[in-house]
Design an enzyme around this catalytic site. Structure first.
Site, mmCIF file in Angstrom:
data_model
loop_
_atom_site.group_PDB
_atom_site.id
_atom_site.type_symbol
_atom_site.label_atom_id
_atom_site.label_comp_id
_atom_site.label_asym_id
_atom_site.label_seq_id
_atom_site.Cartn_x
_atom_site.Cartn_y
_atom_site.Cartn_z
ATOM 1 N N ASP A 172 0.850 -1.189 0.000
ATOM 2 C CA ASP A 172 0.000 0.000 0.000
ATOM 3 C C ASP A 172 0.887 1.242 0.000
ATOM 4 O OD1 ASP A 172 0.948 -0.097 2.657
ATOM 5 O OD2 ASP A 172 -0.838 -1.211 3.253
ATOM 6 N N ASP A 214 1.588 5.044 1.523
ATOM 7 C CA ASP A 214 1.303 6.035 2.563
ATOM 8 C C ASP A 214 1.929 7.364 2.165
ATOM 9 O OD1 ASP A 214 0.200 3.954 4.012
ATOM 10 O OD2 ASP A 214 2.063 3.537 5.088
ATOM 11 N N ASP A 226 11.518 3.659 12.320
ATOM 12 C CA ASP A 226 12.325 2.601 12.931
ATOM 13 C C ASP A 226 13.678 2.367 12.260
ATOM 14 O OD1 ASP A 226 10.917 1.553 10.789
ATOM 15 O OD2 ASP A 226 9.887 -0.008 11.932
HETATM 16 P P1 ATP Z 1 4.756 -3.191 5.258
HETATM 17 O O1 ATP Z 1 5.324 -3.581 3.961
HETATM 18 O O2 ATP Z 1 4.594 -4.337 6.163
HETATM 19 O O3 ATP Z 1 3.535 -2.335 5.201
HETATM 20 P P2 ATP Z 1 5.908 -0.830 6.300
HETATM 21 O O4 ATP Z 1 7.326 -0.419 6.451
HETATM 22 O O5 ATP Z 1 5.061 -0.032 5.388
HETATM 23 O O6 ATP Z 1 5.927 -2.342 5.912
HETATM 24 P P3 ATP Z 1 4.018 -0.157 8.315
HETATM 25 O O7 ATP Z 1 3.686 -0.884 9.574
HETATM 26 O O8 ATP Z 1 2.986 -0.023 7.266
HETATM 27 O O9 ATP Z 1 5.308 -0.878 7.735
HETATM 28 O O10 ATP Z 1 4.559 1.265 8.747
HETATM 29 C C1 ATP Z 1 4.808 2.320 7.844
HETATM 30 C C2 ATP Z 1 6.036 3.101 8.262
HETATM 31 O O11 ATP Z 1 5.855 3.654 9.566
HETATM 32 C C3 ATP Z 1 7.314 2.268 8.367
HETATM 33 O O12 ATP Z 1 7.965 2.169 7.127
HETATM 34 C C4 ATP Z 1 8.112 3.043 9.378
HETATM 35 O O13 ATP Z 1 8.739 4.146 8.784
HETATM 36 C C5 ATP Z 1 7.063 3.568 10.319
HETATM 37 N N1 ATP Z 1 6.836 2.662 11.462
HETATM 38 C C6 ATP Z 1 5.941 1.668 11.531
HETATM 39 N N2 ATP Z 1 5.984 1.035 12.710
HETATM 40 C C7 ATP Z 1 6.941 1.655 13.417
HETATM 41 C C8 ATP Z 1 7.466 1.478 14.721
HETATM 42 N N3 ATP Z 1 7.016 0.505 15.517
HETATM 43 N N4 ATP Z 1 8.452 2.315 15.137
HETATM 44 C C9 ATP Z 1 8.894 3.293 14.327
HETATM 45 N N5 ATP Z 1 8.451 3.506 13.095
HETATM 46 C C10 ATP Z 1 7.495 2.709 12.623
HETATM 47 MG MG MG Z 2 2.882 -0.230 5.043
#
Ligand code: ATP
Ligand code: MG
Length: 460
Positions: A72, A74, A149
């Site tokens: 997705d 963001d 993170d």
């Molecule tokens: P996915 O492919 O699983 O969606 P993602 O990196 O997009 O991976 P998300 O959980 O959708 O993960 O989170 C979006 C963004 O928000 C991450 O890329 C990161 O920058 C930030 N983020 C998410 N969870 C955390 C956390 N626990 N601590 C710090 N930053 C976070």
């Molecule tokens: Mg994501």
């Protein structure tokens, strides 16, 4: 070489300019704009036209750079949630604690959030272990990058200029396939222990290694995971098991001891005879589906993870004289009760898991009349898939499993034929279930041909 480094260091030391982020053009980061959601581009365009900063962020940028298809998209912006909402026809503010805006375009939702500041333990509320309970401060883009993170998750893509803005050397880390925590890893795990799971997940998903400083504290801090609310853990563990590299993740979890507070029964399951192999088969199927872009049913996944335990208890209850169906219900209840204490498998998943399991008791010795009723149950398809998994693990007869699979795949007319043939066999032989074909196995052909073969072979 050395003098160059010293020069750079000295000039940095005396420079009054704060070091800005790297700005990488398309030839450096390699994102092909055609792979970017046009809705996400639209959101950035509209916000930028209004004078706001707006970027695609997080997982989508990371995945685009390494050539994976993002789940997705963001967007992060300096506009407040109310300002964002006012600019789009279908947009709603969600979340109480930290508000963000869902901008809706048909099936796609672009999650748009305002830059947030890094919440430090000093100015936010934490629990007694240092876990951050509230972090709802708006911030600058730089602060927003610092609160993320891993370096490879802190990248901002501007779809209009096609630049990637990188505050923490995330692009080089990504190209080197290194997962590196931003800031002090120990402190960041303490603030949010879920980051330990995320570290392992991204390493497995990107075929990356953990930077040593990022890896080192995990085994030591693993027990902090127990303080995380169960619903949040469930979400993360589901992401972990559906990232396309589930078995790898599970092995990593066990190697650092992180599984103990998560799937406590997994140790026992691995110790069961054939337990590891069963989980392995189930997760390999899941991975194959994820990589083929198919959907995953969490109920099926957890039904498979816990099955060996259920099966063992089921058998021992039968041996103790309990009728099979009741025995299975009891076994399922006791396993679910034990497991959900920690993992909070949501109720709707629990009831689907039960249905998948319970049908396993009915695939044997099925009276022909009952087959129609079974085939109409909503979880029939999943239960048959599950039976096939058991056949792969040599727990049940594979010809029998295939017969049910053919039944699930076929139309009503052929289904009637199959059941008719089976009923005849059931009558004449007093058969206890759809049994082996007598002729040799036919391997090739689509579901249709196999269905015919199965139907014919049922004739006495
Ligand atoms: P996915 O492919 O699983 O969606 P993602 O990196 O997009 O991976 P998300 O959980 O959708 O993960 O989170 C979006 C963004 O928000 C991450 O890329 C990161 O920058 C930030 N983020 C998410 N969870 C955390 C956390 N626990 N601590 C710090 N930053 C976070
Ligand atoms: Mg994501």
């Amino acid at each position: 070489m050395l003098t160059e480094t010293i020069k750079k260091f000295v000039s940095r030391l005396f420079s009054t300019q704060p070091r800005g982020p790297e700005r990488l053009s398309a030839d450096k980061h390699g994102i092909d704009r055609r792979n970017v959601s046009r809705h996400a581009i639209k959101v950035c365009e509209v916000l930028q036209q209004e004078g706001f900063a707006a970027f695609i962020v997080g997982g989508a940028v990371r995945d685009l750079i390494v050539g994976l298809e993002p789940k997705d998209f963001d967007v992060a912006t300096n506009a407040t949630p109310n300002q964002v909402r006012a600019l789009f026809r279908r947009a709603r503010i969600i979340g109480k604690r930290f508000q963000l805006v869902h901008v809706v375009f048909g099936q796609e939702i672009i999650e748009t959030s305002t830059f947030r500041a890094n919440a430090t333990a000093a100015d936010t509320q934490t629990d007694e272990h240092g876990r951050i309970l509230r972090d709802n401060l708006f911030g600058t883009q730089e602060e927003d990058a610092a609160r993320r993170d891993f370096t490879l998750n802190a990248l901002y893509y501007d779809p209009i200029t096609e630049e990637v803005i990188d505050y923490h050397q995330g692009v080089p880390d990504l190209k080197k396939r290194v997962v590196r925590m931003i800031g002090d890893p120990e402190q960041r795990y303490r603030e949010d222990p879920v980051r330990m799971l995320r570290a392992l997940r991204f390493a497995a998903k990107l075929n990356a290694t953990l930077d040593p400083a990022t890896r080192e504290p995990i085994a030591r801090m693993a027990q902090l995971i127990e303080n995380v609310p169960a619903s949040r853990l469930f979400d993360e563990i589901l992401k972990l098991l559906t990232c396309g590299h589930a078995m790898d993740c599970l092995r990593q979890l066990r190697s650092v001891g992180l599984h103990k507070g998560l799937i406590p029964l997994i140790d026992i399951i691995f110790e069961e005879k054939g337990g590891e192999q069963f989980v392995d088969l189930a997760l390999a199927r899941t991975d194959a589906r994820v990589r083929a872009g198919k959907t995953i049913s969490p109920s099926f996944l957890f039904a498979a993870l816990l099955w060996k335990l259920v099966n063992k208890r089921w058998e021992s209850l039968i041996n103790a004289g309990e009728p099979p169906v009741q025995a299975l219900v009891q076994a399922a209840d006791s396993v679910i009760d034990e497991q959900t204490e920690k993992l909070a498998i949501q109720r709707r998943f629990q009831s689907d898991m039960r249905e998948i399991w319970f049908m396993q008791a009915r695939f044997d010795r099925t009276p022909p009349k009952a087959i129609w009723r079974m085939a109409e149950q909503p979880r029939f398809r999943a239960a048959v898939d599950f039976l096939q998994l058991r056949a792969e693990a040599r727990e049940v007869d594979s010809v029998q499993a295939q017969w049910w699979m053919d039944l699930a795949n076929t139309d009503d007319a052929l289904r009637a034929e199959m059941i008719e043939a089976y009923a005849e066999q059931y009558r004449t032989r007093g058969s206890t279930g759809p049994r082996k074909r007598r002729s040799g196995r036919r391997r090739s052909g689509g579901a249709g041909t196999r269905t015919r073969a199965a139907t014919e072979s049922m004739q006495p």
